[in-house]
Design an enzyme around this catalytic site. Structure first.
Site, PDB file in Angstrom:
ATOM      1  N   ASP A  84       0.852  -1.193   0.000  1.00 50.25           N
ATOM      2  CA  ASP A  84       0.000   0.000   0.000  1.00 50.25           C
ATOM      3  C   ASP A  84       0.891   1.248   0.000  1.00 50.25           C
ATOM      4  O   ASP A  84       1.799   1.361   0.825  1.00 50.25           O
ATOM      5  CB  ASP A  84      -0.880  -0.038   1.261  1.00 50.25           C
ATOM      6  CG  ASP A  84      -1.968   1.005   1.249  1.00 50.25           C
ATOM      7  OD1 ASP A  84      -2.389   1.428   0.168  1.00 50.25           O
ATOM      8  OD2 ASP A  84      -2.403   1.400   2.366  1.00 50.25           O
ATOM      9  N   ASP A 106       3.098   4.818  -5.344  1.00 51.04           N
ATOM     10  CA  ASP A 106       2.477   6.119  -5.108  1.00 51.04           C
ATOM     11  C   ASP A 106       3.520   7.205  -5.331  1.00 51.04           C
ATOM     12  O   ASP A 106       4.203   7.642  -4.414  1.00 51.04           O
ATOM     13  CB  ASP A 106       1.900   6.185  -3.691  1.00 51.04           C
ATOM     14  CG  ASP A 106       1.245   7.531  -3.431  1.00 51.04           C
ATOM     15  OD1 ASP A 106       1.243   8.380  -4.339  1.00 51.04           O
ATOM     16  OD2 ASP A 106       0.736   7.725  -2.313  1.00 51.04           O
ATOM     17  N   HIS A 207      -9.403   5.364  -2.221  1.00 56.30           N
ATOM     18  CA  HIS A 207      -8.671   5.346  -0.944  1.00 56.30           C
ATOM     19  C   HIS A 207      -9.503   6.052   0.111  1.00 56.30           C
ATOM     20  O   HIS A 207     -10.436   6.785  -0.198  1.00 56.30           O
ATOM     21  CB  HIS A 207      -7.315   6.046  -1.110  1.00 56.30           C
ATOM     22  CG  HIS A 207      -6.288   5.168  -1.749  1.00 56.30           C
ATOM     23  ND1 HIS A 207      -5.217   4.644  -1.064  1.00 56.30           N
ATOM     24  CD2 HIS A 207      -6.199   4.689  -3.010  1.00 56.30           C
ATOM     25  CE1 HIS A 207      -4.508   3.890  -1.887  1.00 56.30           C
ATOM     26  NE2 HIS A 207      -5.074   3.901  -3.073  1.00 56.30           N
ATOM     27  N   THR A 210     -12.794   4.611   5.009  1.00 60.44           N
ATOM     28  CA  THR A 210     -13.425   4.768   6.322  1.00 60.44           C
ATOM     29  C   THR A 210     -14.297   6.013   6.361  1.00 60.44           C
ATOM     30  O   THR A 210     -13.809   7.118   6.088  1.00 60.44           O
ATOM     31  CB  THR A 210     -12.337   4.892   7.411  1.00 60.44           C
ATOM     32  OG1 THR A 210     -11.571   3.694   7.424  1.00 60.44           O
ATOM     33  CG2 THR A 210     -12.957   5.135   8.793  1.00 60.44           C
ATOM     34  N   VAL A 230      -9.801   0.226   3.076  1.00 63.93           N
ATOM     35  CA  VAL A 230     -10.279   0.513   4.432  1.00 63.93           C
ATOM     36  C   VAL A 230      -9.190   0.142   5.434  1.00 63.93           C
ATOM     37  O   VAL A 230      -8.680  -0.975   5.428  1.00 63.93           O
ATOM     38  CB  VAL A 230     -11.555  -0.295   4.752  1.00 63.93           C
ATOM     39  CG1 VAL A 230     -11.996  -0.059   6.195  1.00 63.93           C
ATOM     40  CG2 VAL A 230     -12.679   0.044   3.793  1.00 63.93           C
TER      41      VAL A 230
END
Ligand code: G3H
Ligand code: ZN
Length: 283
Positions: A84, A106, A207, A210, A230
Site C-alpha cells: 500500500d 504512489d 482510498h 473509512t 479501508v
C-alpha cells in the site's frame, strides 16, 4: 489462493461490485480478514503499508504469515498481498521479491513526468512476475504515509496519459477522499470519476474508505470503482474492543484475552464492508 489483483478487479468492474483492501498490522489482523473473506466467499486484498511491513518484521515475514494462514485455514477465496502506497521503485521491488502479488507505486507527490517514469519502471518489473500494479494521481487528504496533505483532485487527462504510458492494472485518482476519519461528509468528485473511468477503461480505486456513506460507496461502484481501501475503521473497532475489555478488567494478563475480542471486532467490520461493497459470494 494467492493471486494478483488483475483478474479480481476486472471481474469486479464488469459485475458491478468492489473488492475491499483491508490493511493488516499483525497476526490477528491477518487472521480476522482471511476468516471474514472465507466466510463471505469474497475475494480480498490484504494491504501492507511500508510501516506495517516493518512493524511485522519485514515483507518476507508478512508473506510467510499470510501463506501459513491460507494453508492452516484452508482458504479457497482469491487473496492478494498488496504493498500500500509504495514510495519508490526499490520498495516495490523489495515487496515483489518477497512474494507480494501486487504493489501500489504512489509517486503522486512527484511531477507528472516523474510519476509516469517511476510507475513505468515498476510495471515492467512487476508484470514480468505476474504482479499487478496500482498507481495514484492527485492527493488523498489527511495523513498519507506520515505526510499530512491537502486534497488535490486528479486531472482526467493526466489519468488517461498515465494509463496509456504505463500499462498499470488499476488507478487511484484522488477525488476528495481522506485517510482517517472525515470532518463532516466527504465531497467526492463523481463527475471526474465517471470521466476517468471512461477515458482509462480501468478499474478505479477509492482510498480513504473509512467513513464514506453507503450512498457514495454505491455511486462510486456504479461509476467504475472496483477496489475500496479501508484501514482506520478496523483500527477503531479493534482498539475499542481492547479498551472496553481492559477498562473492565484490571487483573487479566494473558494477551489472548483482549486480542481475541479485537480480532472478532475486525472480522465483524470486514464482513460488513464486504456486504456493503457487494463482493460477498463473488469468489
Ligand atoms: O491506503 C489505505 C486507505 O486509503 C485507508 O484509508 O484509513 O481512511 O480507511 P482509511
Ligand atoms: Zn490510501
Amino acid at each position: 489462493a494467492l493471486v494478483s489483483m488483475k483478474d479480481m478487479l476486472i471481474k469486479a468492474k464488469a459485475e458491478g461490485y468492489a473488492v475491499g483492501q483491508f490493511n493488516i498490522n499483525n497476526l490477528e489482523w491477518t487472521q480476522a480478514i482471511l476468516q471474514a473473506a472465507e466466510e463471505e466467499k469474497s475475494p480480498v486484498i490484504l494491504g501492507v503499508s511500508e510501516g506495517a511491513g516493518k512493524y511485522m518484521g519485514g515483507f518476507i515475514t508478512v508473506v510467510k504469515i499470510v501463506e501459513g494462514l491460507i494453508e492452516s485455514y484452508k482458504i479457497t477465496v482469491p487473496v492478494a498481498i498488496h504493498l500500500d502506497h509504495g514510495s519508490s521503485f526499490d520498495k516495490c521491488k523489495e515487496a515483489i521479491d518477497a512474494g507480494f502479488t501486487s504493489v501500489m507505486i504512489d509517486a503522486s507527490h512527484h511531477s507528472f513526468e516523474e510519476n509516469v517514469a517511476i510507475t513505468k519502471e515498476v510495471v515492467e518489473y512487476a508484470h514480468a512476475k505476474n504482479v499487478s500494479v496500482e498507481a495514484e494521481l492527485g492527493t488523498v487528504g489527511g495523513e498519507e504515509d506520515g505526510v499530512i496533505g491537502g486534497i488535490m483532485y486528479a486531472n482526467p487527462q493526466e489519468c488517461k496519459a498515465l494509463v496509456e504510458a504505463t500499462a498499470i492494472d488499476c488507478l487511484a485518482p484522488a477525488l476528495g477522499s481522506v485517510h482517517g476519519p472525515y470532518k463532516g461528509e466527504p465531497n467526492l468528485g463523481f463527475a471526474e470519476m465517471e470521466e476517468i473511468s471512461t477515458l482509462t477503461d480501468l478499474p478505479l480505486v477509492l482510498h480513504g474508505g473509512t467513513g464514506i456513506p453507503t450512498k457514495d460507496i454505491q455511486r462510486s461502484i456504479s461509476l467504475g470503482t472496483a477496489k475500496i481501501n479501508v484501514n482506520t475503521e478496523n483500527q477503531i473497532a479493534a482498539t475499542k474492543a481492547i479498551r472496553e475489555f481492559l477498562d473492565n478488567d484490571k487483573k487479566t494478563y494473558d494477551p489472548r484475552k483482549f486480542l481475541g475480542p479485537a480480532r472478532e471486532a475486525i472480522k465483524t467490520t470486514v464482513i460488513g464492508k464486504m456486504r456493503e461493497f457487494g463482493s460477498s459470494q463473488k469468489a
